[in-house]
Scaffold this motif. Sequence first.
Motif, mmCIF file in Angstrom:
data_model
loop_
_atom_site.group_PDB
_atom_site.id
_atom_site.type_symbol
_atom_site.label_atom_id
_atom_site.label_comp_id
_atom_site.label_asym_id
_atom_site.label_seq_id
_atom_site.Cartn_x
_atom_site.Cartn_y
_atom_site.Cartn_z
ATOM 1 N N TRP A 47 0.666 -1.043 0.109
ATOM 2 C CA TRP A 47 0.125 -0.066 -0.108
ATOM 3 C C TRP A 47 0.780 1.345 -0.038
ATOM 4 O O TRP A 47 0.827 2.268 -0.864
ATOM 5 C CB TRP A 47 -1.007 -0.125 1.340
ATOM 6 C CG TRP A 47 -1.830 1.235 1.439
ATOM 7 C CD1 TRP A 47 -3.165 1.443 0.791
ATOM 8 C CD2 TRP A 47 -1.637 2.325 1.892
ATOM 9 N NE1 TRP A 47 -3.541 2.362 1.069
ATOM 10 C CE2 TRP A 47 -2.715 3.177 1.954
ATOM 11 C CE3 TRP A 47 -0.426 2.973 2.743
ATOM 12 C CZ2 TRP A 47 -2.674 4.560 2.285
ATOM 13 C CZ3 TRP A 47 -0.400 4.403 2.927
ATOM 14 C CH2 TRP A 47 -1.708 5.192 3.076
ATOM 15 N N SER A 48 1.998 1.154 1.029
ATOM 16 C CA SER A 48 2.525 2.569 1.024
ATOM 17 C C SER A 48 3.458 2.864 -0.169
ATOM 18 O O SER A 48 3.473 3.990 -0.875
ATOM 19 C CB SER A 48 3.610 2.324 2.360
ATOM 20 O OG SER A 48 4.475 1.512 1.990
ATOM 21 N N ALA A 49 3.838 1.960 -0.811
ATOM 22 C CA ALA A 49 4.837 2.189 -2.087
ATOM 23 C C ALA A 49 3.957 2.527 -3.294
ATOM 24 O O ALA A 49 4.280 3.408 -3.967
ATOM 25 C CB ALA A 49 5.660 0.724 -2.441
ATOM 26 N N ALA A 50 2.826 1.885 -3.128
ATOM 27 C CA ALA A 50 1.773 1.995 -4.496
ATOM 28 C C ALA A 50 1.442 3.699 -4.278
ATOM 29 O O ALA A 50 1.484 4.463 -5.332
ATOM 30 C CB ALA A 50 0.664 1.424 -4.302
ATOM 31 N N HIS A 51 1.048 4.101 -3.077
ATOM 32 C CA HIS A 51 0.478 5.681 -2.791
ATOM 33 C C HIS A 51 1.806 6.468 -3.023
ATOM 34 O O HIS A 51 1.697 7.721 -3.298
ATOM 35 C CB HIS A 51 -0.186 5.504 -1.661
ATOM 36 C CG HIS A 51 -1.427 5.226 -1.632
ATOM 37 N ND1 HIS A 51 -2.510 5.587 -2.277
ATOM 38 C CD2 HIS A 51 -2.066 3.847 -1.424
ATOM 39 C CE1 HIS A 51 -3.824 5.059 -2.120
ATOM 40 N NE2 HIS A 51 -3.411 3.889 -1.790
ATOM 41 N N ALA A 52 2.900 6.040 -2.520
ATOM 42 C CA ALA A 52 3.972 7.086 -2.628
ATOM 43 C C ALA A 52 4.137 7.177 -4.010
ATOM 44 O O ALA A 52 4.557 8.618 -4.293
ATOM 45 C CB ALA A 52 5.198 6.362 -1.690
ATOM 46 N N GLY A 53 4.231 6.319 -4.914
ATOM 47 C CA GLY A 53 4.544 6.464 -6.506
ATOM 48 C C GLY A 53 3.583 7.468 -7.017
ATOM 49 O O GLY A 53 3.692 8.220 -7.691
ATOM 50 N N ARG A 54 2.113 6.805 -6.462
ATOM 51 C CA ARG A 54 1.203 7.869 -6.998
ATOM 52 C C ARG A 54 1.222 9.267 -6.698
ATOM 53 O O ARG A 54 0.694 10.078 -7.567
ATOM 54 C CB ARG A 54 -0.248 7.332 -6.534
ATOM 55 C CG ARG A 54 -0.690 5.800 -7.230
ATOM 56 C CD ARG A 54 -1.882 5.239 -6.607
ATOM 57 N NE ARG A 54 -2.862 5.902 -6.534
ATOM 58 C CZ ARG A 54 -3.957 6.218 -7.644
ATOM 59 N NH1 ARG A 54 -3.545 5.517 -8.665
ATOM 60 N NH2 ARG A 54 -4.860 7.109 -7.625
ATOM 61 N N SER A 55 1.751 9.663 -5.678
ATOM 62 C CA SER A 55 2.015 11.102 -5.251
ATOM 63 C C SER A 55 2.541 11.789 -6.022
ATOM 64 O O SER A 55 2.497 13.120 -6.256
ATOM 65 C CB SER A 55 2.591 11.190 -3.863
ATOM 66 O OG SER A 55 3.852 10.916 -4.113
ATOM 67 N N ARG A 56 3.523 11.221 -7.261
ATOM 68 C CA ARG A 56 4.114 12.155 -8.183
ATOM 69 C C ARG A 56 3.589 11.946 -9.548
ATOM 70 O O ARG A 56 4.133 12.566 -10.518
ATOM 71 C CB ARG A 56 5.651 11.115 -8.272
ATOM 72 C CG ARG A 56 6.337 11.425 -7.161
ATOM 73 C CD ARG A 56 6.656 12.668 -6.726
ATOM 74 N NE ARG A 56 7.746 12.746 -5.650
ATOM 75 C CZ ARG A 56 8.337 13.723 -5.325
ATOM 76 N NH1 ARG A 56 8.212 15.145 -5.934
ATOM 77 N NH2 ARG A 56 9.190 13.679 -4.530
ATOM 78 N N TYR A 57 2.209 11.121 -9.766
ATOM 79 C CA TYR A 57 1.663 11.004 -11.111
ATOM 80 C C TYR A 57 1.124 12.326 -11.482
ATOM 81 O O TYR A 57 1.589 12.585 -12.933
ATOM 82 C CB TYR A 57 0.547 10.238 -10.872
ATOM 83 C CG TYR A 57 0.854 8.880 -10.920
ATOM 84 C CD1 TYR A 57 2.047 8.181 -10.682
ATOM 85 C CD2 TYR A 57 -0.164 7.738 -10.880
ATOM 86 C CE1 TYR A 57 2.432 6.730 -10.442
ATOM 87 C CE2 TYR A 57 0.211 6.474 -10.767
ATOM 88 C CZ TYR A 57 1.385 5.839 -10.651
ATOM 89 O OH TYR A 57 1.325 4.550 -10.633
ATOM 90 N N GLY A 58 0.818 13.183 -10.882
ATOM 91 C CA GLY A 58 0.161 14.652 -11.278
ATOM 92 C C GLY A 58 1.600 15.324 -12.017
ATOM 93 O O GLY A 58 1.199 15.861 -13.428
ATOM 94 N N GLU A 59 2.559 15.562 -11.345
ATOM 95 C CA GLU A 59 3.526 16.392 -11.879
ATOM 96 C C GLU A 59 4.257 15.608 -13.024
ATOM 97 O O GLU A 59 4.631 16.308 -14.291
ATOM 98 C CB GLU A 59 4.544 16.913 -10.944
ATOM 99 C CG GLU A 59 5.178 15.551 -10.409
ATOM 100 C CD GLU A 59 6.232 16.029 -9.203
ATOM 101 O OE1 GLU A 59 7.312 16.687 -9.277
ATOM 102 O OE2 GLU A 59 6.109 15.554 -8.109
#
Length: 158
Positions: A47-59
Amino acid sequence: MLRKATQRILITTAYFVPTRRLVRELRHAAERGVRVALMVPSTSDSWSAAHAGRSRYGELLASGVEIYEHCTSMQHAKTIVIDDDWCSIGSSNMDIRSFSLNAESSLLVRGASFVTAMREVEQGYRDAGRELTLEEWRREPLKATFFDGIARLTSAVN
């Protein structure tokens, strides 16, 4: 190698928890006209790895990076293909743990025939997945992006 890419960069990884430097390099490559694509699983066992990566998707999406989610299963490939003649394949994910802590191994291969074969494999991943668009990303619920940010902040301690 990311800085020297002139045509395309494709990264396939099961865990995408990028450093600020990696995000900057991917963005700069896309902004200078290199086709940059990221293939990640749509579901993860972390969960933590998936969401940490997703936090960069917008930029990343805003700078022109293409993001594909592999939808059929937990995709576990780890490759980086640059232009038409370089490929890294191995056990190293795109995360700080793989770069600094875990005992990972990757093989760097130079050769058009190997890269061509890898591109066929990667096309299969894209065909089995879906592209995430910037418009779709902008419709993400605030609750989801909040948890993405929390996961990014704590990713170094996980």
